[in-house]
Enzyme design. Sequence first.
Site, PDB file in Angstrom:
ATOM      1  N   SER A 191       0.854  -1.194   0.000  1.00  0.00           N
ATOM      2  CA  SER A 191       0.000   0.000   0.000  1.00  0.00           C
ATOM      3  C   SER A 191       0.888   1.243   0.000  1.00  0.00           C
ATOM      4  O   SER A 191       1.990   1.213   0.567  1.00  0.00           O
ATOM      5  CB  SER A 191      -0.888   0.026   1.246  1.00  0.00           C
ATOM      6  OG  SER A 191      -1.476   1.303   1.397  1.00  0.00           O
ATOM      7  N   TYR A 204      -2.025  -1.246  10.160  1.00  0.00           N
ATOM      8  CA  TYR A 204      -2.083  -1.615   8.736  1.00  0.00           C
ATOM      9  C   TYR A 204      -0.836  -1.115   8.005  1.00  0.00           C
ATOM     10  O   TYR A 204      -0.185  -1.862   7.261  1.00  0.00           O
ATOM     11  CB  TYR A 204      -3.349  -0.986   8.145  1.00  0.00           C
ATOM     12  CG  TYR A 204      -3.536  -1.114   6.651  1.00  0.00           C
ATOM     13  CD1 TYR A 204      -4.087  -2.253   6.088  1.00  0.00           C
ATOM     14  CD2 TYR A 204      -3.193  -0.059   5.797  1.00  0.00           C
ATOM     15  CE1 TYR A 204      -4.283  -2.347   4.717  1.00  0.00           C
ATOM     16  CE2 TYR A 204      -3.391  -0.140   4.429  1.00  0.00           C
ATOM     17  CZ  TYR A 204      -3.937  -1.296   3.894  1.00  0.00           C
ATOM     18  OH  TYR A 204      -4.138  -1.375   2.535  1.00  0.00           O
TER      19      TYR A 204
HETATM   20  N1  LIG Z   1      -8.690  -0.324  -1.580  1.00  0.00           N
HETATM   21  C1  LIG Z   1      -7.624   0.444  -1.390  1.00  0.00           C
HETATM   22  O1  LIG Z   1      -7.723   1.678  -1.374  1.00  0.00           O
HETATM   23  C2  LIG Z   1      -6.275  -0.179  -1.212  1.00  0.00           C
HETATM   24  C3  LIG Z   1      -5.143   0.653  -1.207  1.00  0.00           C
HETATM   25  C4  LIG Z   1      -3.894   0.090  -1.030  1.00  0.00           C
HETATM   26  C5  LIG Z   1      -3.770  -1.281  -0.879  1.00  0.00           C
HETATM   27  N2  LIG Z   1      -4.892  -2.051  -0.893  1.00  0.00           N
HETATM   28  C6  LIG Z   1      -4.715  -3.483  -0.712  1.00  0.00           C
HETATM   29  O2  LIG Z   1      -5.422  -4.207  -1.686  1.00  0.00           O
HETATM   30  C7  LIG Z   1      -5.645  -5.533  -1.191  1.00  0.00           C
HETATM   31  C8  LIG Z   1      -7.062  -5.960  -1.551  1.00  0.00           C
HETATM   32  O3  LIG Z   1      -7.983  -5.152  -0.875  1.00  0.00           O
HETATM   33  P1  LIG Z   1      -9.216  -4.489  -1.607  1.00  0.00           P
HETATM   34  O4  LIG Z   1      -9.083  -3.033  -1.426  1.00  0.00           O
HETATM   35  O5  LIG Z   1      -9.363  -5.054  -2.954  1.00  0.00           O
HETATM   36  O6  LIG Z   1     -10.444  -4.894  -0.653  1.00  0.00           O
HETATM   37  P2  LIG Z   1     -11.344  -6.197  -0.567  1.00  0.00           P
HETATM   38  O7  LIG Z   1     -12.156  -6.028   0.647  1.00  0.00           O
HETATM   39  O8  LIG Z   1     -12.046  -6.437  -1.839  1.00  0.00           O
HETATM   40  O9  LIG Z   1     -10.294  -7.348  -0.392  1.00  0.00           O
HETATM   41  C9  LIG Z   1      -9.744  -7.761   0.856  1.00  0.00           C
HETATM   42  C10 LIG Z   1      -9.956  -9.248   0.927  1.00  0.00           C
HETATM   43  O10 LIG Z   1      -9.186  -9.792   1.982  1.00  0.00           O
HETATM   44  C11 LIG Z   1      -9.761 -11.032   2.271  1.00  0.00           C
HETATM   45  N3  LIG Z   1      -9.506 -11.379   3.669  1.00  0.00           N
HETATM   46  C12 LIG Z   1      -9.458 -10.537   4.730  1.00  0.00           C
HETATM   47  N4  LIG Z   1      -9.196 -11.245   5.838  1.00  0.00           N
HETATM   48  C13 LIG Z   1      -9.073 -12.538   5.467  1.00  0.00           C
HETATM   49  C14 LIG Z   1      -8.800 -13.736   6.166  1.00  0.00           C
HETATM   50  N5  LIG Z   1      -8.585 -13.754   7.500  1.00  0.00           N
HETATM   51  N6  LIG Z   1      -8.788 -14.904   5.477  1.00  0.00           N
HETATM   52  C15 LIG Z   1      -9.003 -14.905   4.123  1.00  0.00           C
HETATM   53  N7  LIG Z   1      -9.242 -13.791   3.416  1.00  0.00           N
HETATM   54  C16 LIG Z   1      -9.278 -12.622   4.084  1.00  0.00           C
HETATM   55  C17 LIG Z   1     -11.242 -10.944   2.001  1.00  0.00           C
HETATM   56  O11 LIG Z   1     -11.598 -12.003   1.167  1.00  0.00           O
HETATM   57  C18 LIG Z   1     -11.383  -9.638   1.257  1.00  0.00           C
HETATM   58  O12 LIG Z   1     -12.113  -9.824   0.087  1.00  0.00           O
HETATM   59  C19 LIG Z   1      -5.334  -5.488   0.292  1.00  0.00           C
HETATM   60  O13 LIG Z   1      -4.055  -6.048   0.517  1.00  0.00           O
HETATM   61  C20 LIG Z   1      -5.281  -4.013   0.593  1.00  0.00           C
HETATM   62  O14 LIG Z   1      -4.449  -3.704   1.681  1.00  0.00           O
HETATM   63  C21 LIG Z   1      -6.144  -1.541  -1.061  1.00  0.00           C
END
Ligand SMILES: NC(=O)c1ccc[n+]([C@@H]2O[C@H](COP(=O)([O-])OP(=O)(O)OC[C@H]3O[C@@H](n4cnc5c(N)ncnc54)[C@H](O)[C@@H]3O)[C@@H](O)[C@H]2O)c1
Length: 297
Positions: A191, A204
Amino acid sequence: MSPSQFEIGWQPPAPQSQNVPGLESRMDPLPVVDEVPTWNGKATKYKGANKLLDRKAFITGGDSGIGRAVAVLFAIEGADSFIVYLSEEQSDAEQTKRMVESYGRKCYLHATDLKSKDNCRKAVDEALSKLGSINILVNNAAYQMMTDSILELSEEQWVHTFDTNIHPYFYLAKYVLPHMKQGDTIINNASVNCYVGRPDLLDYTSSKGAIVAFTRGLSNQFVGKGIRVNAVAPGPVWTPLIVATMTEEAQKGFTSPMGRGAQPSEIATCFVFLASNDSSQLSGQTIHCNGGVIVNG
Ligand SMILES: NC(=O)c1ccc[n+]([C@@H]2O[C@H](COP(=O)([O-])OP(=O)(O)OC[C@H]3O[C@@H](n4cnc5c(N)ncnc54)[C@H](O)[C@@H]3O)[C@@H](O)[C@H]2O)c1
């Protein structure tokens, strides 16, 4: 599929709230999965070029958000996927499966809690039996919850965040790597927050710093064996994580120097690049798909 937000111009979505882990199907507007912006402010379906033909991908958090877009773009490029997610997200996972299958590829579903190393091992075993091999490991699942001060951040939340965000990345890489061969790749989702030091997501942000360091160290172990390990570090992306964990105020600030947040499809293109041989000279690196924030590292 929502009308393309790229074409109507980016309007910050009205703040909305869901319980963790959040469902993509309940977001308004729906995130963009398989469309990418064009140079003239319009959008087009992502076009594949067989960059991942017959490759097999293991994707955590593949039910929604960035993970779903990765599974779908991988399918457009010819790859089959095994996606892992929490049981509460079954309906989102089934939608991802339908989308992958609409591009003629396979998508296997596996609901489990990856905080447990035994569950990580079982997931890898199951993926190997379904896919036959794993060529691409996408470590993408994560948890976050906003807390302004370390004084209010509970010890339990700190441990939960690390148990979710970094320990499974280690377990899964450890269990998958013995089955990988030259040309296979690992991609970890970090991130922008670990580069800018976001104060209201201290746990985080720290776990994401660990992911970057893990990526670099693991790359140095395997780069000589032809297995590349890289990371992406997105800025704000319109996904369930945002509506399930960020305050209304924080959602109003959901933007970047580009004047808008990203769509999952725009981050998934970086995963395609890192999974394919287009990135044959990259290992131990982080792609900063963050809307133009300049960072060190
Ligand atoms: N959305 C943003 O703004 C953003 C920014 C930077 C990084 N990210 C990163 O992107 C990645 C995906 O997140 P996203 O934003 O697509 O959201 P999202 O909610 O779609 O995805 C997160 C996923 O993590 C999984 N998860 C969480 N805890 C779990 C567990 N204990 N066991 C199995 N699965 C688990 C869930 O299935 C969930 O769908 C993450 O690593 C997040 O940190 C997101």
